[in-house]
Design a protein around this motif. Structure first.
Motif, PDB file in Angstrom:
ATOM      1  N   PHE A   1      -9.351  24.278  21.309  1.00  0.00           N
ATOM      2  CA  PHE A   1      -8.598  24.896  22.399  1.00  0.00           C
ATOM      3  C   PHE A   1      -7.533  23.940  22.903  1.00  0.00           C
ATOM      4  O   PHE A   1      -7.774  22.743  22.997  1.00  0.00           O
ATOM      5  CB  PHE A   1      -9.538  25.271  23.550  1.00  0.00           C
TER       6      PHE A   1
ATOM      7  N   PHE B   1     -11.799  27.794  27.024  1.00  0.00           N
ATOM      8  CA  PHE B   1     -12.710  26.716  26.587  1.00  0.00           C
ATOM      9  C   PHE B   1     -14.065  26.867  27.287  1.00  0.00           C
ATOM     10  O   PHE B   1     -15.112  26.761  26.665  1.00  0.00           O
ATOM     11  CB  PHE B   1     -12.106  25.356  26.905  1.00  0.00           C
TER      12      PHE B   1
ATOM     13  N   PRO C   1     -16.430  20.171  20.674  1.00  0.00           N
ATOM     14  CA  PRO C   1     -15.020  20.317  21.062  1.00  0.00           C
ATOM     15  C   PRO C   1     -14.150  19.276  20.348  1.00  0.00           C
ATOM     16  O   PRO C   1     -14.515  18.105  20.276  1.00  0.00           O
ATOM     17  CB  PRO C   1     -15.033  20.035  22.572  1.00  0.00           C
TER      18      PRO C   1
ATOM     19  N   LYS D   1     -12.216  18.735  27.795  1.00  0.00           N
ATOM     20  CA  LYS D   1     -13.019  18.907  26.569  1.00  0.00           C
ATOM     21  C   LYS D   1     -14.020  17.770  26.361  1.00  0.00           C
ATOM     22  O   LYS D   1     -14.895  17.853  25.526  1.00  0.00           O
ATOM     23  CB  LYS D   1     -12.090  18.978  25.346  1.00  0.00           C
TER      24      LYS D   1
END
Length: 1497
Positions: free
Chosen positions: A319, A327, A343, A474
């Protein structure tokens, strides 16, 4: 600070003055105002407040900047306001470091360094007008530090010959060309020498201590270095996790609770790049969308009717940084579906920095599915099929777009099974190590929950609070606070994307103000950027904040951002206790965080530590030395529920002492659990058992190493001074990359470094870490600026850290590889540096200062005299190194030898007995025969030439005649014409019509030096010698008589001249040696016929043979084979002029095939031309019928060490055309004897009997021993091994011995010495105008100092050794092989050892694919390396560091100067040998027009 140069007294400045100052600062930093204008306006503003102080050092008045945090590569923040001095001790001011840097630089003010010179075309930005030519007459400045002018020059032609014979010494400060050395290059070298201030090396002595192993110096610990003296530390326990608070059973249960009971409650607000809120995700929406995603993942994805995913599978989350909403949905959706999210960053190109490593992580995690958004998927690189492209190193992935319309709605009664507690893995966070490898840290469900609880307690988060998050959501703190802990507390997160921060650095402050956020999560660079942008923002208020969490508080330099930020925003409602630095690591998650007083935190502390102490790992609070200090702030207390200890970095994890820096280790239920799939390093990092000095474990559970270096200070506060990843160990001292970055930034960052982007890392060279600093320079920086900044950075780092920088490189703005959030990707930068793909625009190397562990220079051994060395035929227990060819007497009837004593007689005899026997065929570039000569034709043409010489030239017997002909039969006829009338021929290569300026002076010089009374040549050359162009190069009025032989009348001579004795001079052989010396040698008739006889016997030449010759016919063995041997032996020679190969490379090999030549001769340059030019065309040649199976021996004629790599690749390449594997061999000759060795393969009758001698042998010798003049055989492939090929078989009648270069005593066969030769075909002496009698005696009539003192030898000037092999020669005895190592005149004597240029050059050529050729020489003890760049000019500087590294690693030598030039600049003679001395003269006279010259400090 407002007080630049002097502390301000009294009260702080009024608000409006401070704001005007801040605006001024920004104008200066952005280049809107000059330094002068800035100082003027600033002085005006402060005039009323600052008492005028006289006599301040102007360098200290100039800007004092504060270094910013390095890793986040911020520009150094500058204090906007002054703080009331009463608030704390002056020493704690965070710009103390900047002042230290300025003070350090002030000390160095006067020192000068030579500035690298760069060709104009390489200068990208700067204008040429700004350069002033250097002043050549000022005293050479000292170089350890300051700077020097820049210089440019045009490229005059290099003179091609030096007329000083071997041994003629000029004054030291002229080059051998007589170039007076006031040239710019040499003045720079002088400066370099002054810097290095080396004592002169004593001369090489007779005998040396044998020291094969050349041990590298081990740095001895400094007896005065500080040592830790405190008591042993103990385990520090954090407060317990509060009991009594109802704990949620799991994060998902909490999410379900908020999603169903508070569905309208805002969870996350996303902003666009203008700062507008684009979407607010509520808890209800988050829950319903997660359910949809979980349902889709579990039920709608199939593979051959099997579900694609099963619980516990890993899924990649891809993302962009601007889409936190999707996300968050993806992350929680995976948790609900019992999948493990991984991630990662969005790959922008197929070759992103580090992308391959991420692919490796995905592969090792077994990821087969990637989740992304519609918009993101559209932006990914596509293959031709329209699918997402396969990224380099990535496993095959399916991509699932999770926007609402792509998801299936779950049935009402569907519920996920998610049991997110316990030890199962919840998610995997990627981490990039110092070396660039990417690993995945697994975090279990239990750790995840514990982390959220600990953060809630430590930060005092409460329900429905608002948090502004600027970090990457993330991973790391951005994920822990902004995605996980926020959900546990039903908080509202406002996510500020990186792109918005770039466009408007104040955006996060405006959002705090707008949303009345209680907490904000930032990095120091965000604070720093907002400082620069805050002018004119009168209406922001930060009074709502109760916590400003600084996520990179572990970076020692974050303190300056925090202080500067507080200075400016205190007036806007920011309370000092709100700033809360924290420390975290991917393995241990949050390690420590500062709490505000209302949460029970102790008051913040600062420590001013001695840099010197820290480099030894010892904490010393600095009191007196203000220059090299590190001011650090605490990162607060240990996390609730955690235990922390500090352990030693290396070896067993013993607890540190209280005043010792160690690695922080954490034991807690909230740390990561493992590196995914890597059991070995997991055990090392996640299961460390710290022990006391007595060896007993300090705790009943293992600890996790955090990679943070620090100590526990007063009030149990944690202090971090660096990271393990940024640690560089040079010698015994440790330095932190962040600290070095900060010092560099403090020099003058805003003027020079682009956006503060500096990378510091270490590379291992010669078994030690060497510091490399790479910075992006502003686009408008001039060469002067760059060099000045570089030299000041070196001085500052040297002064503050007491460590040398090995290499400092500047690259254009925006060219360093970027990490996902715009920082510098350090490991990728290091990789590019080592591969030579960094493409810097400026480089400064300082190996002289950094490399302190070189082996000691070789020293003299006391008193061993020659007498103790020799006993009979043994020297020091070894056989004396001597060998000889077959005896002439046994080989041939001596009557024939007498008959063939004079070549003129031989030619007449052949013309009489076999008049029509063809002797010569000359081929042109098309391969057609352009002229031939039978015995009778050659005899008649020679008679005509003789008649013309006597009549037209009116020459008398003994006069010298210069033959200036292109290669061909005319040259041969003219040679015999001279013999017929008693003149002495001198063959001279004709001048090149396109390059008269360089080649004609050589011709003129040979004609003059040889005292030629007449020049014989063709009409075309005659016109050339008298042309206008020639007049520009030489004085054409002083030519002797020029006769052209193109149409001379057919006349006979009355009588052919017969010399009175065989010792009369037959011809003169002139050639330029590789050291650039023109030397002519005298060949008598006896020596000439002896030479032909030896070659005839060795190669078995007789009239029925055909041989092909592709050599130049002007000197040495090439001349003998071309002009003498055919007449003597009667064989037919097919002549191929090497010049014709330039237009038809395959000419020589086609001729060999067409005439079925069994023997052929060529030079290395011809062999190289064929290897390079025909590499891809062997198939085409085979189609044309080229077949080399007829060749028995192909001999390379050379005066140098055999080039094994070239001969092997030639053999391998043309094996396809039938060339026998062992056909290629080498020869050796020199000035005193043109043919010492020839290696014929088995031929003719003797081939059946197998008596022609063995194949050439190759041995491997230890290169280090060779530097000590010792020969030590080693196995192939062993380290430091050097392959040497035998130089050919010694000719009949030739004797060889190896002698000591200085004592002239015989040597054993384990020694390298000078090759001496005794033979009937030795030349009889030098022919020079100078009458160098001493030199003549030394070279042509040398005697051994002991042993056989009767034999008269000639000294070849070449170093070599003899080895008795296991093979037998024709006489049945064991074969002695002669190995030539190199020319004595060319060896480099450095550090008391003898180096051969070719060895260093071979290493350098291997260093980078763009290096086409290389040559080395020394100048006043400095090693100069010249490399030809076969690539783009802007990539030239990549080579500087690689060349320096390889020479250090393989030869233990420090390169003094690296010169990068265009292809073809290194002069190479017709035999393919490098003319290093010409090159040296050209360099010193500024004639090379180099692309770049780097002077290594």
């Amino acid at each position: 600070m407002a007080d630049r140069g002097c502390p301000l007294e009294g009260a702080p400045l009024p608000v409006e003055v401070r704001e005007s100052l801040a605006e001024l600062e920004l104008e200066l930093s952005e280049g809107d105002i000059t330094q002068k204008g800035y100082e003027k306006k600033r002085a005006k503003l402060l005039a009323r407040y600052v008492p005028l102080i006289q006599g301040i050092d102007p360098s200290l008045q100039a800007e004092h900047r504060i270094p910013g945090p390095s890793q986040t590569t911020a520009m150094a923040p500058k204090q906007q306001k002054s703080r009331p001095t009463t608030s704390r001790d002056e020493r704690f001011r965070s710009d103390v470091h900047t002042e230290a840097v300025q003070a350090a630089l002030a000390k160095y003010k006067e020192r000068k360094m030579p500035m690298p010179s760069k060709r104009r075309s390489v200068l990208v930005h700067s204008s040429v007008e700004t350069y002033t030519p250097p002043d050549l007459h000022s005293a050479p400045p000292d170089v350890t530090t300051g700077l020097v002018e820049h210089s440019y020059f045009e490229r005059p032609q290099v003179a091609s010959v030096r007329s000083v014979p071997r041994g003629c010494s000029g004054s030291m400060l002229e080059t051998a060309d007589g170039v007076p050395v006031n040239s710019r290059v040499s003045s720079k070298i002088q400066q370099l020498l002054n810097t290095l201030k080396r004592p002169k090396r004593p001369p090489l002595k007779e005998f040396f201590v044998d020291d094969f192993e050349e041990l590298l110096e081990v740095q001895q610990p400094d007896p005065n270095q500080p040592k830790p003296e405190g008591s042993e530390t103990s385990v520090l326990r954090g407060e317990p996790l509060t009991a009594g608070v109802p704990r949620p059973p799991s994060l998902l249960a909490t999410l379900q609770r908020w999603g169903t009971t508070q569905p309208k409650s805002p969870c996350l607000t996303a902003l666009d790049t203008t700062g507008k809120a684009t979407y607010t995700l509520t808890y209800g929406k988050l829950w319903s969308r997660c359910l949809k995603l979980a349902y889709t993942l579990l039920n709608k994805l199939t593979n051959k009717n099997e579900p694609l995913l099963k619980p516990g599978d890993r899924v990649a989350l891809v993302f962009p940084n601007s889409d936190p909403v999707m996300f968050m949905v993806a992350f929680y959706g995976c948790l609900l579906a019992e999948l493990v999210p991984v991630p990662i960053e969005v790959p922008l190109t197929r070759k992103d920095a580090g992308s391959q490593q991420v692919g490796f992580l995905l592969g090792s995690c077994g990821v087969s599915l990637a989740l992304t958004t519609d918009a993101c998927q559209k932006g990914l690189p596509k293959a031709q099929t329209g699918e997402v492209a396969a990224f380099k190193g990535w496993p095959p992935l399916s991509w699932l777009v999770i926007d609402g319309k792509h998801l299936a709605k779950p049935p009402k009664d569907w519920h996920p099974l998610a049991q997110d507690t316990g030890t199962g893995t919840a998610y995997i966070e990627y981490k990039t190590s110092k070396e660039g490898s990417t690993v995945g840290v697994t975090v279990s469900h239990a750790s995840l929950l514990a982390q959220c609880q600990a953060l809630t307690q430590a930060c005092g988060y409460s329900e429905a609070e608002t948090l502004t998050n600027v970090l990457d959501f993330k991973r790391d703190a951005g994920l822990w606070h902004g995605v996980l802990t926020s959900v546990m507390n039903r908080m509202h997160v406002v996510s500020v994307p990186y792109a918005l921060m770039k466009a408007n650095p104040l955006s996060w402050i405006q959002k705090v103000c707008y949303y009345k956020a209680r907490a904000a999560l930032v990095k120091s660079r965000d604070m720093h950027w907002s400082l620069l942008a805050q002018r004119g923002q009168r209406d922001v208020s930060l009074s709502s904040l109760r916590m400003l969490i600084v996520a990179d508080g572990a970076n020692p330099w974050s303190i300056s951002s925090c202080d500067a930020f507080l200075n400016v925003f205190q007036s806007r409602g920011l309370r000092p206790e709100v700033i809360c630095p924290c420390a975290s690591s991917p393995e241990a998650l949050t390690v420590a965080i500062r709490r505000p007083p209302d949460l029970g935190g102790p008051p913040p502390r600062k420590a001013v530590l001695s840099m010197n102490g820290l480099s030894y790992g010892v904490i010393r609070v600095d009191t007196e030395e203000k220059l090299s200090v590190l001011t650090v702030q605490d990162v607060g207390q240990v996390m609730p529920g955690a235990n922390v200890c500090v352990v030693k970095l290396e070896g067993t994890p013993y607890l540190c002492k209280t005043d010792e820096v160690g690695e922080i280790c954490v034991n807690s239920s909230a740390t990561g659990t493992a590196y995914y799939g890597l059991l070995g390093i997991t055990k090392n990092v996640f299961e460390t058992v710290p022990v006391t000095a007595g060896g007993s474990p300090v705790f009943d559970r293992p600890f996790t190493r955090t990679g943070l270096l620090g100590f526990i200070g007063p009030d149990n506060l944690v202090f971090i001074v660096g990271k393990l990843d940024g640690l560089m160990v040079t010698g015994v001292r440790r330095h932190n990359a962040d600290d070095v970055v900060a010092t560099a930034l403090a020099v003058e960052p805003m003027k020079f470094v682009y956006r503060g982007r500096i990378a510091v890392f270490s590379v291992t060279v010669l078994h030690d870490d060497r510091i490399v600093l790479v910075a992006e320079q502003r686009p408008d920086a001039s060469e002067e600026d760059s060099f000045q900044w570089m030299s000041r950075v070196l001085q500052a780092i040297d002064s503050i850290h007491q460590v040398g920088v090995y290499c400092l490189a500047l690259v254009p703005a925006n060219t360093l590889p970027k990490a996902p959030l715009g920082g510098i990707h350090i490991s990728e930068t290091k990789q590019r540096f080592l591969e030579g793909t960094l493409h810097p625009c400026n480089v400064l190397m300082c190996p002289h200062t950094c490399v302190t562990n070189l082996p000691k220079p070789r020293q003299k051994q006391p008193e061993v005299g020659p007498a103790s060395m020799i006993v009979g035929n043994l020297v020091a227990g070894k056989r004396i190194a001597q060998a000889s060819g077959r005896e002439l007497a046994h080989l041939e009837d001596s009557d024939q030898a007498r008959k063939f004593l004079f070549l003129a007689d031989v030619l007449q005899w052949r013309a009489h007995t076999t008049p029509d026997h063809p002797l010569f065929l000359l081929l042109n570039a098309k391969g057609t025969v352009t002229s031939t000569a039978t015995c009778i034709q050659l005899h008649k043409r020679a008679e005509r030439v003789a008649a013309a010489l006597m009549e037209k030239g009116r020459l008398s017997v003994g006069d010298h005649v210069a033959l200036v002909y292109p290669p061909g039969v005319d040259l041969i006829a003219a040679f015999y014409g001279c013999l017929y009338c008693g003149c002495v021929p001198v063959t001279v290569r004709p001048p090149h019509p396109q390059n008269l300026g360089t080649t004609l002076p050589t011709v003129k010089m040979i004609v003059e030096v040889s005292k030629s009374a007449c020049v014989l040549t063709t009409q075309a050359v005659t016109r050339l010698l008298r042309s206008k162009e020639a007049a520009a190069a030489v004085d054409i009025r002083t030519w002797p008589t020029i006769l052209d032989t193109d149409d001379i009348p057919k006349k006979k001579v009355a009588s052919i001249f017969r010399p009175p004795s065989p010792d009369v001079l037959a011809y003169l052989d002139f050639s330029v040696s590789t050291t650039g010396i023109l030397a002519g040698v005298k060949m008598s008739h006896a020596a000439t016929s002896a030479l032909c006889r030896s070659i005839k016997l060795q190669c078995e030449l007789y009239p029925s043979r055909q041989i092909a010759i592709c050599l130049d016919p002007y000197c040495g063995l090439g001349f003998a084979l071309w002009c003498l041997c055919s007449v003597y032996s009667g064989h037919q020679s097919v002549l191929v002029p090497p010049l014709e190969l330039e237009s038809n490379v395959s000419l020589w090999l086609s001729a060999v095939s067409q005439y079925k030549a069994r023997v052929t001769f060529c030079s290395y340059s011809v062999m190289e031309m064929c290897t390079k030019g025909l590499g891809a065309q062997t198939g085409v040649l085979r189609m044309k019928g080229v077949n080399l199976s007829c060749v028995r021996t192909c001999m390379v004629v050379a005066e140098e060490r055999p080039r094994i790599a070239l001969t092997q690749s030639f053999s391998k390449l043309f094996k396809d055309l039938g060339l026998p594997a062992r056909a290629v061999s080498t020869t050796f000759g020199c000035r005193v004897n043109v043919a010492i060795c020839l290696q014929p393969n088995r031929l003719g009758k003797l081939a059946e009997q197998g008596t022609a001698g063995p194949d050439p042998t190759t041995v491997y010798v230890d290169m280090r021993a060779l530097r000590h003049d010792r020969v030590r055989l080693v196995e192939r492939g062993s380290p430091h091994s050097l392959p040497l090929m035998e130089s050919g078989k010694i000719l009949p009648g030739v004797k060889v011995i190896i002698a000591h270069t200085e004592t002239k005593g015989p040597l054993g066969d384990s020694h390298l010495g000078e090759i001496w030769v005794s033979s009937p075909h030795n030349a009889t002496g030098y022919y020079t105008v100078y009458g160098e009698e001493a030199l003549h005696a030394d070279h042509f009539s040398a005697r051994l100092s002991f042993g056989d003192t009767q034999t008269i030898w000639a000294r070849t000037g070449y170093l070599g050794f003899l080895r008795r092999t296991e093979l037998t020669d024709a006489s049945g005895g064991r074969h002695d092989a002669l190995y030539v190592v190199g020319s004595l005149d060319e060896t480099l004597e450095l550090r008391g050892m003898r180096y051969h240029p070719i060895d260093i050059e071979t290493s350098v050529i291997r260093a980078h694919r763009s290096i086409a050729e290389c040559a080395v020489f020394t100048w006043t003890n400095l090693l100069v390396v010249v490399v030809e760049l076969d690539g783009l000019e802007q990539d030239a500087l990549d080579l500087v560091a690689l060349v320096t590294n390889v020479v250090l690693e393989e030869h233990y030598l420090v390169v003094g100067v690296v010169v990068i030039v265009d292809p073809g600049v290194i002069p190479i003679n017709s035999r393919g040998e490098k003319q290093r001395m010409h090159l040296r003269d050209g360099f010193l006279a500024d004639q090379l027009d180099p692309i770049y010259v780097a002077y290594n400090m």
